[in-house]
Design an enzyme around this catalytic site. Structure first.
Site, PDB file in Angstrom:
ATOM      1  N   GLY A 174      -7.848  -8.923   1.433  1.00  6.69           N
ATOM      2  CA  GLY A 174      -6.415  -7.909   1.606  1.00  6.69           C
ATOM      3  C   GLY A 174      -6.030  -9.366   2.374  1.00  6.69           C
ATOM      4  O   GLY A 174      -3.975  -9.712   1.890  1.00  6.69           O
ATOM      5  N   ARG A 233       0.678  -0.885   0.234  1.00  6.49           N
ATOM      6  CA  ARG A 233      -0.480   0.349   0.060  1.00  6.49           C
ATOM      7  C   ARG A 233       0.777   1.503   0.466  1.00  6.49           C
ATOM      8  O   ARG A 233       0.598   2.177  -0.526  1.00  6.49           O
ATOM      9  CB  ARG A 233      -0.798   0.217   0.829  1.00  6.49           C
ATOM     10  CG  ARG A 233      -1.706  -0.826   1.378  1.00  6.49           C
ATOM     11  CD  ARG A 233      -3.122  -1.003   2.699  1.00  6.49           C
ATOM     12  NE  ARG A 233      -4.415  -1.514   1.369  1.00  6.49           N
ATOM     13  CZ  ARG A 233      -5.254  -1.691   2.819  1.00  6.49           C
ATOM     14  NH1 ARG A 233      -4.958  -1.704   3.932  1.00  6.49           N
ATOM     15  NH2 ARG A 233      -6.708  -2.127   2.423  1.00  6.49           N
ATOM     16  N   LYS A 242     -15.855 -16.026   4.232  1.00  3.08           N
ATOM     17  CA  LYS A 242     -17.393 -16.030   4.607  1.00  3.08           C
ATOM     18  C   LYS A 242     -18.425 -15.809   3.477  1.00  3.08           C
ATOM     19  O   LYS A 242     -18.113 -14.749   3.169  1.00  3.08           O
ATOM     20  CB  LYS A 242     -17.407 -15.277   6.137  1.00  3.08           C
ATOM     21  CG  LYS A 242     -16.988 -15.111   7.472  1.00  3.08           C
ATOM     22  CD  LYS A 242     -18.392 -14.235   8.309  1.00  3.08           C
ATOM     23  CE  LYS A 242     -17.207 -13.536   9.064  1.00  3.08           C
ATOM     24  NZ  LYS A 242     -17.765 -12.159   9.539  1.00  3.08           N
ATOM     25  N   GLY A 251     -12.892  -4.408   1.449  1.00  2.00           N
ATOM     26  CA  GLY A 251     -13.887  -4.131   1.791  1.00  2.00           C
ATOM     27  C   GLY A 251     -13.898  -3.254  -0.173  1.00  2.00           C
ATOM     28  O   GLY A 251     -15.462  -3.187  -0.242  1.00  2.00           O
TER      29      GLY A 251
HETATM   30  P1  ADP Z   1      -9.520 -12.008   1.485  1.00  2.00           P
HETATM   31  O1  ADP Z   1      -9.040 -11.166   2.837  1.00  2.00           O
HETATM   32  O2  ADP Z   1      -8.730 -12.381   0.699  1.00  2.00           O
HETATM   33  O3  ADP Z   1     -10.317 -11.161   1.226  1.00  2.00           O
HETATM   34  P2  ADP Z   1     -10.966 -13.499   3.252  1.00  2.00           P
HETATM   35  O4  ADP Z   1     -10.788 -13.047   4.822  1.00  2.00           O
HETATM   36  O5  ADP Z   1     -12.411 -13.674   2.175  1.00  2.00           O
HETATM   37  O6  ADP Z   1      -9.974 -13.196   1.914  1.00  2.00           O
HETATM   38  O7  ADP Z   1     -10.609 -14.999   3.456  1.00  2.00           O
HETATM   39  C1  ADP Z   1      -9.184 -15.772   3.801  1.00  2.00           C
HETATM   40  C2  ADP Z   1      -9.292 -16.422   5.093  1.00  2.00           C
HETATM   41  O8  ADP Z   1      -9.708 -17.574   4.896  1.00  2.00           O
HETATM   42  C3  ADP Z   1      -7.845 -16.835   5.607  1.00  2.00           C
HETATM   43  O9  ADP Z   1      -7.536 -16.063   6.395  1.00  2.00           O
HETATM   44  C4  ADP Z   1      -7.906 -18.292   5.184  1.00  2.00           C
HETATM   45  O10 ADP Z   1      -7.085 -19.300   6.203  1.00  2.00           O
HETATM   46  C5  ADP Z   1      -9.297 -18.828   5.518  1.00  2.00           C
HETATM   47  N1  ADP Z   1      -9.824 -19.607   4.942  1.00  2.00           N
HETATM   48  C6  ADP Z   1      -9.722 -19.778   3.275  1.00  2.00           C
HETATM   49  N2  ADP Z   1      -9.978 -21.492   3.288  1.00  2.00           N
HETATM   50  C7  ADP Z   1     -10.500 -22.094   4.672  1.00  2.00           C
HETATM   51  C8  ADP Z   1     -11.154 -23.140   4.857  1.00  2.00           C
HETATM   52  N3  ADP Z   1     -11.436 -23.744   3.660  1.00  2.00           N
HETATM   53  N4  ADP Z   1     -11.222 -23.494   6.358  1.00  2.00           N
HETATM   54  C9  ADP Z   1     -11.033 -22.696   7.160  1.00  2.00           C
HETATM   55  N5  ADP Z   1     -10.505 -20.830   6.953  1.00  2.00           N
HETATM   56  C10 ADP Z   1     -10.353 -21.128   5.826  1.00  2.00           C
HETATM   57 MG    MG Z   2      -9.459 -11.184   5.102  1.00  2.00          MG
END
Ligand code: ADP
Ligand code: MG
Length: 428
Positions: free
Chosen positions: A384, A37, A198, A407
């Site tokens: 992120g 960043r 999620k 976000g």
């Molecule tokens: P981003 O920050 O890229 O938008 P998210 O925060 O939605 O992504 O998701 C990333 C997180 O999801 C990571 O911490 C990863 O460990 C978790 N994750 C991905 N797949 C799984 C899984 N099968 N079980 C538990 N956690 C998971």
């Molecule tokens: Mg995240």
């Protein structure tokens, strides 16, 4: 596409410019672990300094508890910025009040100040008018370049624009331009690969991509909720019970779309499972859909049921090789791919080297996105954790656009207005 005025539209010579950056970077024990960043903010800073502006930069960092939360001080950022800019950056230990005013008054053309964490004052997130006015009083012009924060109406994103002429920086312009272009006139076929933790965070873009894209693939923990909705026992896997109706609704909508036109919605057919998130605990592949691996491995015998079932003590931690290959195939047909969210738990290091036991699905997707199988589409990456992963792997330069905003990029893709962008002056 970008309808707001930018720093190219104004004269900044000799003016005090208040620049809102997004320096919300990960810091461990006083060390910045990812400076993407900060690096992305440099073109705007160099543009302004090159044209003789007096520059005051402000940002937030983390979720501070109050004014003396030193773990959330921007001081390490001032140090890193100084190294990257190869010029002096004076750090001011408060963003408003006496010290900020004195430092601002002394500024000469081409000099830079970095103010302390805006969120040391609770008024920042409350979009408090008096606080915004105090901040604005330091400068003649406001420049918004913190793409990661423009989806929030805070004092430094919205409030301040009531008191100063306000325009966009070069990073903000690039982010908004690239992402809106992909959503409005993508070079088709368009694929979306959505993973991460999620469903709740990504419902809106899932709906949007089902209407818009030609191929949508789901991975990560959010895929587990879809699997449960499909009647698969995911045992200890992380999933959201509350989001089951949402998952069912999305699957229904996706199937209806696939009847109307050529459209693919893919949820994982196999996964990497383990009974513990620990790099020294063995993993296995469970193929709950086609049973091919198990059939081959056990030939001429019948495979044991565990080969296609997740055992009660196990959890899915990554997509399996079939699912990864299926996504890679979709990527080969696409000219534009939006990727948000890792395919598995990517934070766990490997026993040897940087690729952990649950990162192979994400690695396969990355190989496809970067053209390892022949065709390299234009890629837009956000989130992120996702961006953090490709940063750690040193792969950022090989992607088309790597967004600094989690976000904010999701909201923009979902078609929402961003208050911090709306507040800027329209192009003439
Ligand atoms: P981003 O920050 O890229 O938008 P998210 O925060 O939605 O992504 O998701 C990333 C997180 O999801 C990571 O911490 C990863 O460990 C978790 N994750 C991905 N797949 C799984 C899984 N099968 N079980 C538990 N956690 C998971
Ligand atoms: Mg995240």
């Amino acid at each position: 596409m970008f309808t707001k005025q930018t720093i190219r539209d104004i004269d900044v010579h000799g003016k005090v410019v208040l620049l809102r950056a997004d320096y919300n970077v990960p810091i461990e024990k006083g060390k910045i672990t990812d400076d993407y960043r900060i690096k992305q903010s440099l073109p705007t800073i160099e543009y302004l300094l090159g044209r003789g502006a007096k520059l005051i930069i402000c940002s937030h960092l983390g979720r501070p508890t109050g004014p003396n939360d030193t773990a959330n001080s921007l001081f390490p950022v001032a140090k890193r910025l100084k190294e990257l800019l190869k010029r002096d950056v004076e750090f001011v230990p408060d963003c408003v009040g006496d010290r900020a005013e004195k430092a601002a008054a002394k500024l000469q053309n081409g000099e830079v100040l970095l103010l302390e964490n805006l969120r040391f004052h609770a008024e920042e997130e409350k979009n408090d008018e008096a606080f915004a006015k105090q901040l604005a009083s330091l400068a003649d012009v406001f420049v918004q370049d913190g793409f990661g924060v423009v989806h929030r109406a805070h004092a430094s994103t919205e409030g301040v624009t009531h008191f100063l002429p306000s325009v966009a920086g070069l990073l903000l312009e690039k982010e908004v331009d690239t992402i809106t272009n992909v959503m409005h006139k993508p070079d088709r076929p368009l694929a979306a690969i959505i993973g991460g933790a999620k469903i709740a965070d990504k419902i809106d873009i899932l709906h949007r991509f089902i209407e818009l894209a030609d191929f949508v693939a789901i991975g990560g923990a959010m895929a587990n909720t879809f699997l449960v909705a499909e009647g698969i026992d995911v045992a200890q896997s992380l999933y959201d019970k509350a989001d089951l109706p949402v998952a069912k609704d999305i699957l229904r909508k996706a199937r209806a779309e696939a009847k109307k036109r050529r459209f693919i919605f893919a949820i994982p057919r196999d996964g990497v499972v383990a009974h513990k998130v620990d790099k020294s605990v063995p993993t296995r592949i469970v193929d709950w859909s086609a049973h091919v691996i198990a059939d081959i491995e056990n030939y001429p015998h019948r495979p044991p049921t565990r080969a296609s079932h997740i055992l009660w003590q196990e959890m899915i931690l990554d997509i399996g090789p079939f699912s990864g290959s299926f996504i890679a195939g979709g990527v080969q047909l696409a000219n534009t791919v939006v990727w948000n969210g890792t395919m598995g738990v990517t934070e766990t290091d490997g026993l040897q080297g940087p690729v952990g036991p649950y990162a192979h699905g994400t690695e396969l997707v990355i190989e496809a996105l970067l053209g390892q199988f022949g065709h390299k589409p234009f890629t837009v990456v956000g989130g992120g954790d996702t961006v953090g992963y490709i940063e750690n792997r040193g792969l950022v330069p090989y992607f088309g656009h790597v967004s600094t905003g989690g976000g904010a990029s999701l909201e923009l893709m979902a078609g929402r207005k961003l208050p911090g962008v709306e507040a800027l002056q329209d192009k003439k």
